[in-house]
Scaffold this motif. Structure first.
Motif, short mmCIF file in Angstrom:
data_model
loop_
_atom_site.label_atom_id
_atom_site.label_comp_id
_atom_site.label_asym_id
_atom_site.label_seq_id
_atom_site.Cartn_x
_atom_site.Cartn_y
_atom_site.Cartn_z
N LEU A 333 -40.46 8.12 12.50
CA LEU A 333 -40.52 6.66 12.51
C LEU A 333 -41.93 6.18 12.17
N ARG A 334 -42.94 6.86 12.66
CA ARG A 334 -44.31 6.47 12.35
C ARG A 334 -44.62 6.68 10.87
N LEU A 335 -44.15 7.78 10.31
CA LEU A 335 -44.39 8.03 8.88
C LEU A 335 -43.63 7.04 8.01
N MET A 336 -42.41 6.66 8.42
CA MET A 336 -41.65 5.64 7.67
C MET A 336 -42.39 4.30 7.67
N THR A 337 -42.86 3.91 8.86
CA THR A 337 -43.56 2.63 8.96
C THR A 337 -44.83 2.63 8.11
N GLN A 338 -45.55 3.74 8.17
CA GLN A 338 -46.76 3.83 7.37
C GLN A 338 -46.46 3.78 5.87
N PHE A 339 -45.37 4.45 5.46
CA PHE A 339 -44.99 4.44 4.04
C PHE A 339 -44.61 3.03 3.59
N ALA A 340 -43.81 2.32 4.40
CA ALA A 340 -43.42 0.96 4.05
C ALA A 340 -44.64 0.03 4.03
N PHE A 343 -46.57 0.62 0.89
CA PHE A 343 -45.86 0.08 -0.27
C PHE A 343 -46.09 -1.43 -0.39
N VAL A 344 -45.96 -2.13 0.72
CA VAL A 344 -46.13 -3.59 0.69
C VAL A 344 -47.60 -3.95 0.42
N SER A 345 -48.52 -3.24 1.05
CA SER A 345 -49.93 -3.56 0.86
C SER A 345 -50.39 -3.25 -0.57
N SER A 346 -49.79 -2.24 -1.20
CA SER A 346 -50.13 -1.96 -2.60
C SER A 346 -49.68 -3.10 -3.51
N ILE A 347 -48.53 -3.70 -3.21
CA ILE A 347 -48.05 -4.82 -4.01
C ILE A 347 -48.92 -6.05 -3.78
N GLY A 349 -51.97 -6.16 -2.74
CA GLY A 349 -53.39 -5.95 -3.02
C GLY A 349 -54.25 -5.83 -1.79
N THR A 350 -53.66 -5.59 -0.62
CA THR A 350 -54.42 -5.46 0.62
C THR A 350 -54.61 -4.02 1.04
N ASN A 351 -54.31 -3.08 0.16
CA ASN A 351 -54.48 -1.67 0.48
C ASN A 351 -55.96 -1.34 0.58
N VAL A 352 -56.29 -0.46 1.50
CA VAL A 352 -57.70 -0.12 1.71
C VAL A 352 -58.23 0.69 0.53
N ALA A 353 -57.44 1.63 0.06
CA ALA A 353 -57.88 2.49 -1.05
C ALA A 353 -57.58 1.81 -2.38
N VAL A 354 -58.33 0.74 -2.67
CA VAL A 354 -58.14 0.01 -3.92
C VAL A 354 -59.01 0.65 -4.99
N SER A 355 -58.40 0.93 -6.13
CA SER A 355 -59.14 1.56 -7.22
C SER A 355 -60.00 0.54 -7.94
N THR A 356 -61.20 0.98 -8.32
CA THR A 356 -62.10 0.13 -9.10
C THR A 356 -62.16 0.55 -10.56
N LYS A 357 -61.41 1.57 -10.93
CA LYS A 357 -61.43 2.07 -12.29
C LYS A 357 -60.32 1.50 -13.16
N GLU A 358 -59.16 1.21 -12.55
CA GLU A 358 -58.03 0.70 -13.32
C GLU A 358 -57.19 -0.21 -12.44
N LEU A 359 -56.33 -1.00 -13.09
CA LEU A 359 -55.44 -1.88 -12.35
C LEU A 359 -54.38 -1.06 -11.62
N SER A 734 -39.75 -5.78 -0.78
CA SER A 734 -40.80 -5.70 0.24
C SER A 734 -40.25 -6.05 1.62
N GLN A 735 -39.32 -6.99 1.68
CA GLN A 735 -38.78 -7.41 2.97
C GLN A 735 -37.77 -6.42 3.53
N GLN A 736 -37.06 -5.73 2.65
CA GLN A 736 -35.96 -4.87 3.10
C GLN A 736 -36.31 -3.39 3.13
N VAL A 737 -37.51 -2.99 2.67
CA VAL A 737 -37.80 -1.56 2.56
C VAL A 737 -37.85 -0.90 3.92
N GLN A 738 -38.43 -1.56 4.92
CA GLN A 738 -38.51 -0.95 6.25
C GLN A 738 -37.12 -0.76 6.84
#
Length: 790
Positions: A333-340, A343-347, A349-359, A734-738
């Motif tokens: 359950l913890r891994l599922m929540t983290q994966f979801a 996924f949402v944060s990547s869409i 743009g709030t992901n911590v590991a944001v790339s500075t080399k490419e979009l 994004s709303q239904q993935v979890q």
């Protein structure tokens, strides 16, 4: 105590060699040119023949040689006192010839049959009561040019290998140089100076002292007056090739070496500081001092390595949780929540590991909306695939058998709908591109902990991919319906379209001045008097007044511009009629006749406008045929001016129109039978340059209207399609993935299968754990040694 230090280092070296640790152990590294006598020096120290010999490059892999002093027990003597053991074989070798063969076979196994080299070392441990505790590394001899089947870059390979060993601060360099070669040409000393410029950890060894030219000696070098080294130079005399061939024993060779130094006039005073025995004692003392000196650095390094190993082990997780169902469910359950969440944060743009080399993530979706999709729609030309012939044909087909008074709205609808359909392909492709980006985002959502469970990771990706695939159909259908909606109803009452139509009409009229059409019969010279100048003045005044007229915004017709032009033409015709009546006040009015055979009434304003707009004879253009010329000629003689159609003779409408030019072929009318009508229609030229002035005006007006309305629809689609994709595909996923992940995968019967770890990862965790235990044991041992020494 000192021997325990070397044994400790040997133990640590064996442990880290198997586990792949990064701790640099203090060791002696033997460096020298090819055939400088390195192998002979090692064999003399050991007191045994065990190294491969031959011409060319023999040592092609590093040989880590550990010499361990093993005293003989007097109470229970062993069957053998000297033996060797390789780390890659669990076997004791009492015959040193077999050790030589094993070294050759192991070299061939890794480095191949040719003369190439390998960085993978061979570890050999020799136990003997006749050796001191030492750890030496024999490296391939330095060479200049490739010989035989050696690689062309053999010199660079050997130098890189030697530099890798001697550049470590815990290594003591044993630089072997032949005495019969000028010391300035010594490759070993040159390479040692590059990593040890102060000469603090370099020992110089001079071989082949007995082969120097008569009258020369190396006394200055051995005493440090030529090339000073902190650890000094030591001279040795090895066995010659003839001694090896004659099987001269090591003990005899050592005796001969001792006699050489004692009896040589230049070396007799320093004989006690030269020779193989003194070299072994010096190396043992130097190695122990070096180990003692490097103990604090080794402890600090071990402390750092333990922290890194513990952190890496923690990243692999604890294997003890896999036996408990409750802990397994909580982990999944913890891994599922983290994966979801990833996924949402990547869409968003709030992901911590944001790339500075490419979009990445949502930025790529915005790039699709703004750049890819936007540029694709803006690059579409509204009328690129419509030529003048297509537009003229559509106008004619939309009017049927009747001539059109204005530009037909049916033709506009018929032409603009296929152009709206051009927006469908880019819109659907935009949906596919966003779908593909979401799938990529799903595959990139991972973590170090999730990588432990490849099956769980694959199941998470499959569930999200299925959800995206389900939303792809409704999104594409709705996007296609947006195009169908725009094509279903053409709103010509749109405010932007009305203003665009007015501008289009102004552009159609303003570039070139409209020439007056051919005058109808009612405007011909009356009674031989010509009034062209007065009429042209009236026409020019009328044109000037009409060109400034802008169509009103309350118009409901597509061809509102044409209505205004018709009103202007009507006013010109009325002025023309008044002009004629003012010049002939005495002409009596004639009775109106429907047939027009005997005469006609004066033309009204509407008749004059229709003749001006469509030509003299109905819809056919004005034809200056021979009959018309005869009629005008007779009228000029009799003073009677015919008005309207002349039905008394040949119908002039038959001589005018499309087929009027070809009827004069020998008076043959059979070519124009109905059977051949299709052939004559196909023979009409498609060249747009043959458009009449009226047709050119209609075509340009239709083209401008299509461009205006297409721009309105394009702007609408450019705004609605990204909104539809975001609503139906991105936001819904994004709303239904979890919820979808939990509903599909949170099942106790699947826990064991999904938490099945990767075999390579399990092996890596076992290795890291063993390495961490070795680090801890080494640190404890070094701490005990440090306490005893203090």
């Amino acid at each position: 105590m000192d021997s325990d230090l070397i044994k400790l280092v040997n133990k640590l070296q064996d442990t880290f060699h198997n586990l792949g640790g990064e701790l640099d152990m203090p060791q002696l590294v033997v460096v020298g040119s090819q055939s400088a006598g390195k192998s002979s020096v090692l064999e003399t120290i050991v007191g045994r023949d065990f190294l491969p010999r031959g011409s060319g490059i023999i040592t092609r892999r590093p040989l880590v040689l550990q010499l361990i002093h093993s005293p003989i027990s007097e109470d229970n003597p062993p069957p053998y006192t000297e033996w060797g053991q390789f780390l890659h074989l669990d076997k004791r070798f009492t015959d040193f010839d077999e050790i030589r063969k094993e070294i050759e076979q192991e070299t061939f196994r890794v480095a191949g049959q040719n003369k190439g080299i390998s960085k993978l070392p061979i570890s050999l441990r020799i136990y003997s009561p006749n050796v001191l505790d030492l750890t030496l590394v024999d490296l391939p001899g330095l060479t200049k040019i490739p010989v035989g089947d050696q690689p062309s870059d053999i010199e660079r390979q050997i130098r890189n290998l030697v530099s890798e060993y001697i550049s470590k601060a815990n290594s003591v360099i044993l630089a072997v140089s032949p005495a019969n070669v000028d010391l300035a040409n010594s490759e070993s000393l040159k390479l040692a100076r590059s990593v040890d410029p102060q000469g603090r950890r370099t020992i110089g060894v001079l071989t082949k002292l007995d082969l120097m030219d008569a009258g020369t000696n190396a006394l200055d070098i051995l005493t440090g007056r030529v090339y000073p080294l902190k650890l000094g130079f030591i001279g040795v005399v090895n066995r010659s090739q003839q001694d090896i061939n004659s099987a001269k024993s090591m003990s005899d060779a050592l005796d001969s070496e001792t006699e050489f130094f004692k009896n040589h006039p230049a070396y007799r005073n320093i004989a006690h500081k030269n020779g193989t025995k003194y070299l072994a004692q010096s190396l043992n003392k130097v190695l122990m001092n070096h180990i003692r000196e490097k103990l604090p650095d080794m402890k600090a390094r071990l402390n750092t390595l333990m922290g890194q190993a513990q952190q890496e082990l923690n990243s692999f997780g604890d294997a003890a949780v896999f036996g408990d169902k409750n802990q397994q469910g909580g982990l999944i359950l913890r891994l599922m929540t983290q994966f979801a969440r990833d996924f949402v944060s990547s869409i968003e743009g709030t992901n911590v590991a944001v790339s500075t080399k490419e979009l990445s993530g949502g930025a790529r979706i915005y790039y699709i909306f703004n750049d890819v999709f936007g540029n694709a729609l803006l690059s579409l030309n509204a009328t690129q695939n419509l030529d003048n012939q297509d537009i003229r044909t559509a106008i004619r087909n939309s009017t049927g058998p009747r001539p059109s008074l204005f530009v037909p709205e049916v033709a506009f609808d018929l032409l603009v709908k296929p152009q709206i359909k051009l927006l469908e392909a880019p819109s659907l492709r935009c949906v596919e591109l966003v779908y593909e980006e979401l799938v990529k985002i799903c595959h990139n959502c991972t973590s170090v902990e999730l990588q432990r469970f490849p099956r769980l990771h694959a199941q998470l990706i499959d569930v999200v991919s299925d959800l995206l695939r389900e939303r792809l159909g409704p999104t594409s259908d709705y996007t296609q319906s947006l195009i169908d909606i725009q094509a279903a109803y053409i709103n010509t009452n749109h405010p932007a379209f009305i203003s665009g139509s007015a501008m289009a009409a102004a552009q159609t009229q303003s570039p070139h001045k409209i020439q007056p059409p051919p005058r109808p019969a009612s405007a011909e010279p009356l009674n031989g008097h010509d009034h062209i100048d007065d009429e042209e003045d009236d026409v020019s005044d009328s044109n000037a007044s009409t060109s400034s007229v802008i169509p009103r915004n309350d118009s409901r017709s597509v061809s509102s511009t044409v209505h205004d032009r018709a009103r202007a033409s009507t006013s010109k015709a009325i002025k023309h009629s008044k002009h004629l009546s003012s010049h002939h006040p005495s002409q009596p009015p004639r009775p109106h006749s429907s047939t027009g055979a005997s005469g006609s009434s004066p033309p009204t304003a509407r008749e004059t406008f229709l003749n001006l707009f469509f030509g003299q004879n109905g819809t056919a253009p004005v034809a200056h045929s021979a009959a018309a010329n005869r009629s005008q000629s007779s009228a000029s003689h009799t003073g009677i001016i015919p008005i309207g159609k002349d039905v008394s003779g040949e119908d002039p409408s038959l001589t005018a129109g499309i087929m009027s030019g070809a009827r004069t072929l020998d008076g043959n009318n059979t070519a124009y039978e109905m059977k051949s009508l299709g052939r004559h229609i196909e023979a009409i030229s498609n060249d747009g340059s043959q458009l009449t002035m009226r047709e050119e005006m209609e075509v340009n007006l239709i083209r401008s209207l299509i461009t205006s309305y297409f721009g309105i629809v394009r702007q609408t689609i450019l705004d609605l399609v990204p909104k539809a994709i975001m609503h139906f595909l991105v936001n819904h996923t994004s709303q239904q993935v979890q919820n979808r992940l939990v509903a599909s995968l949170y099942k106790p019967e699947l826990f064991a299968e999904m938490l099945n770890e990767d075999e390579t990862l399990v092996a890596e965790r076992t290795r890291i754990k063993a390495l961490l235990d070795a680090y801890k044991d080494a640190f404890k041992t070094l701490s005990d040694v440090n306490v005893k020494s203090s």
